[in-house]
Design an enzyme around this catalytic site. Structure first.
Site, PDB file in Angstrom:
ATOM      1  N   ALA A  64      28.737  25.966  -7.810  1.00  0.00           N
ATOM      2  CA  ALA A  64      28.096  27.031  -8.549  1.00  0.00           C
ATOM      3  C   ALA A  64      29.233  27.787  -9.307  1.00  0.00           C
ATOM      4  CB  ALA A  64      27.204  28.169  -7.871  1.00  0.00           C
ATOM      5  N   ARG A  89      25.604  25.286 -21.866  1.00  0.00           N
ATOM      6  CA  ARG A  89      24.498  24.787 -22.670  1.00  0.00           C
ATOM      7  C   ARG A  89      23.373  25.935 -22.576  1.00  0.00           C
ATOM      8  NH1 ARG A  89      24.646  18.953 -20.222  1.00  0.00           N
ATOM      9  NH2 ARG A  89      25.737  20.058 -18.688  1.00  0.00           N
ATOM     10  N   LYS A 137      24.877  30.633 -15.620  1.00  0.00           N
ATOM     11  CA  LYS A 137      23.868  29.738 -15.591  1.00  0.00           C
ATOM     12  C   LYS A 137      23.026  30.093 -14.184  1.00  0.00           C
ATOM     13  CE  LYS A 137      24.145  25.176 -14.956  1.00  0.00           C
ATOM     14  NZ  LYS A 137      24.190  23.828 -15.238  1.00  0.00           N
ATOM     15  N   GLY A 169      24.353  10.799 -14.005  1.00  0.00           N
ATOM     16  CA  GLY A 169      25.196   9.605 -13.632  1.00  0.00           C
ATOM     17  C   GLY A 169      24.271   8.513 -13.191  1.00  0.00           C
ATOM     18  N   GLU A 178      29.060   8.067 -14.724  1.00  0.00           N
ATOM     19  CA  GLU A 178      28.646   9.312 -15.391  1.00  0.00           C
ATOM     20  C   GLU A 178      28.341   8.815 -16.602  1.00  0.00           C
ATOM     21  OE1 GLU A 178      28.247  12.527 -14.362  1.00  0.00           O
ATOM     22  OE2 GLU A 178      28.246  11.248 -12.605  1.00  0.00           O
ATOM     23  N   ASN A 200      21.940   9.963 -10.351  1.00  0.00           N
ATOM     24  CA  ASN A 200      22.265  10.704  -9.061  1.00  0.00           C
ATOM     25  C   ASN A 200      21.677  12.005  -9.283  1.00  0.00           C
ATOM     26  OD1 ASN A 200      24.031  12.128  -7.531  1.00  0.00           O
ATOM     27  ND2 ASN A 200      25.666  12.300  -8.725  1.00  0.00           N
ATOM     28  N   ASN A 205     -12.827  64.805  -6.729  1.00  0.00           N
ATOM     29  CA  ASN A 205     -12.773  64.117  -8.106  1.00  0.00           C
ATOM     30  C   ASN A 205     -12.021  64.974  -9.057  1.00  0.00           C
ATOM     31  OD1 ASN A 205     -14.875  62.368  -9.622  1.00  0.00           O
ATOM     32  ND2 ASN A 205     -14.585  64.050 -10.876  1.00  0.00           N
ATOM     33  N   ASN A 237       4.420  68.032 -13.882  1.00  0.00           N
ATOM     34  CA  ASN A 237       5.397  68.030 -12.584  1.00  0.00           C
ATOM     35  C   ASN A 237       6.947  68.400 -12.919  1.00  0.00           C
ATOM     36  OD1 ASN A 237       5.602  65.590 -14.167  1.00  0.00           O
ATOM     37  ND2 ASN A 237       6.291  64.411 -12.313  1.00  0.00           N
TER      38      ASN A 237
END
Ligand code: UD1
Ligand code: CA
Length: 481
Positions: free
Chosen positions: A13, A19, A26, A147, A162, A177, A384, A393
């Protein structure tokens, strides 16, 4: 769940994900209530590995902070420069003190649909076949960018090429892959030392480990995924939306299989962390987010967004936004209500149309039916609250609490200026501004007296339509008597 416990899972990562065209790395983009890398880490955890290492690089502090917030046990390894997937795995193995004995699973942080089951099946195949490396492959309709898995005449896997390095014949291959591998830990670290960078991207490709091991006489294999959609890698926002759609569909199918009616799956969003019981019913245009729970016989939507909200059995929530709220059994909410954090509706309570609540505990059978704001309040049972009431408040500096007892009948258009306490069995007059505590059993009236100035219209607006109407009414009642 896995019979073959891996020594380590390595999650890649470190890339920026250019892109995506985003200030957010990402792997931190979200679908279905989790980041992309969060989904991958969760699936990896299902294998119960001895070690789990996430390789971080681009925006590493941000990614690491995100990871540890979700999973305190997670370990990260820092790849200073993104020199390729092979280099990234080397960095991870260094973090683990060099070579690892046993199976090492490598996954990419941008494949959020990958399930724990698929990872476990890969690990099992890898061990059963006695492979040095097993790649998870898939047949895809469009292999552009991936790939390619190259096989010889006997069907044995020989190498991974690749896209950028492939010739026309190789580019026609549709088996790709997935970026997910199972390796023998020792052989992996030996082979990584032999990976070169003489390719079109000048990177250390992890994929080269496969041909290196094969040429050294080791067994290499590929395990073909049943469903190619599961290995979808996210590189741009079009793929992000596609992954969200697929994962959402998977999660809704799970809910429906468990007995939830989803009227329109295409317009319903559900997070991976949402839970539910049988015979919950979800109408179109509804988003179920975070730790939301729908109990038996609940009915939610249409057009509702529930975040971290518990809906108890038999409750009905219609056209509502709720965040961190609890809706009691048989309670009614909406249409058009907004329940904010800390709202707790008791059994059979009601928060009706154009009602906003925040930090409010509403007792059993108590109703706030129309056009009201209830903030920082406790209301007893079977009370009610009249239409268009506001719990005042905030004094501009601090928030204050209002307490109202049970079996009260408060008039329409009341202001409860907090801090204020209203006892049990109290009535209040319409239009009252309640600034003082009201003892139980009282009628509170807090408004100006009405004064009628007779004949005012005839004197001040002579000849007007109002004056003529008044004159006609006077004559009418005169002729009747
Ligand atoms: C990679 C595979 C390709 C496969 C595809 C599947 C290689 C050389 N290529 O290509 O065969 O079909 O995934 O989606 O392995 N990363 C790092 N450090 C790096 C480079 C990458 O951590 O130095 C991480 C990225 O953050 C990403 C993952 O590795 O999560 C894959 O990198 P990416 O650039 O997306 O590789 P692909 O070109 O998609
Ligand atoms: Ca990728």
């Amino acid at each position: 769940m896995s019979s073959v416990r891996p020594a380590a899972v390595v999650v890649l990562a470190a890339g920026e994900g250019t892109r995506m065209k985003s200030k957010t790395p990402k792997v931190l983009h979200e679908i279905s209530g989790r980041s992309l890398v969060g989904h991958v880490v969760a699936a990896s955890r299902e294998l119960d590995p001895l070690h789990l290492v996430v390789v971080v690089g681009h925006a590493s502090e941000q990614v690491t902070a995100h990871l540890t917030a979700a999973d305190a046990q997670v370990r990260t390894a820092y790849q200073a420069e993104q020199k390729g997937t092979g280099n990234a795995v080397r960095v991870a193995l260094d973090e683990l003190g060099g070579a690892v004995e046993g199976t090492v699973i490598v996954v990419c942080g941008d494949t959020p649909l990958l399930s724990g089951e698929t990872l476990a099946a890969l690990a099992a195949t890898h061990t059963a076949d006695g492979n040095a490396v097993t790649v998870l492959s898939a047949e895809v309709p469009d292999s552009t960018g991936y790939g390619r898995i190259v096989r010889d005449a006997t069907g044995a896997v020989t190498e991974i090429v690749e896209h950028k390095d492939a010739d026309d014949e190789q580019r026609a291959i549709r088996e790709i892959n997935s970026g997910v591998f199972a390796f023998d830990g020792q052989l992996l670290s030996d082979a990584l030392g032999k990976v070169r960078t003489d390719n079109s991207q000048g990177e250390e490709y992890l994929t080269d480990v496969l041909s290196i091991l094969r040429e050294a006489g080791h067994r290499v294999g590929a395990s073909v995924a049943d469903d190619h959609r599961e290995i979808l890698g996210i590189n741009n926002r079009v793929q992000l939306a596609e992954a969200r759609r697929l994962l959402n569909q998977r999660l809704l199918e799970r809910a429906m299989t468990a007995g939830v009616t989803v009227v329109d799956p295409a317009s319903t969003l559900i997070d991976v962390t949402v839970t539910y019981e049988r015979d919950a019913l979800v109408h179109p245009g509804t988003q179920l987010l975070g730790t939301t729970h729908l109990a038996q016989d609940t009915e939610v939507g249409p057009n509702s967004r529930l975040t971290d909200t518990v809906v108890h059995a038999g409750a009905r929530v219609d056209n509502t936004v709720a965040e961190g709220a609890e809706v009691g059994p048989g309670a009614l909410v909406g249409p058009y209500a907004y329940l904010r954090k800390g709202t707790k509706l008791g059994p059979k309570a009601k928060a009706g149309t154009y009602v906003e609540m925040k930090n409010a505990t509403i007792g059993e059978g108590t109703k706030v039916p129309h056009l009201s704001y209830v903030g920082d309040a406790t209301i007893g049972d079977h009370t009610n609250i009249g239409a268009a009431s506001v719990f005042v408040n905030y004094d501009g500096v601090a928030k204050h609490h209002t307490t109202i007892g049970s079996h009260c009948r408060t008039g329409s258009d009341n202001m409860f200026v907090a801090p204020v306490t209203v006892g049990d069995g109290v009535y209040t007059a319409a239009g009252s501004v309640i600034t003082k505590d009201v003892p139980s059993g009282s009628l509170a009236v807090a408004r100006g007296q009405q004064r009628n100035i007779e004949g005012w219209v005839a004197r001040k607006r002579p000849g007007s339509a109002a004056a003529q109407a008044a004159q006609a009414a006077v004559e009418e009642s005169g002729s009747e008597s």
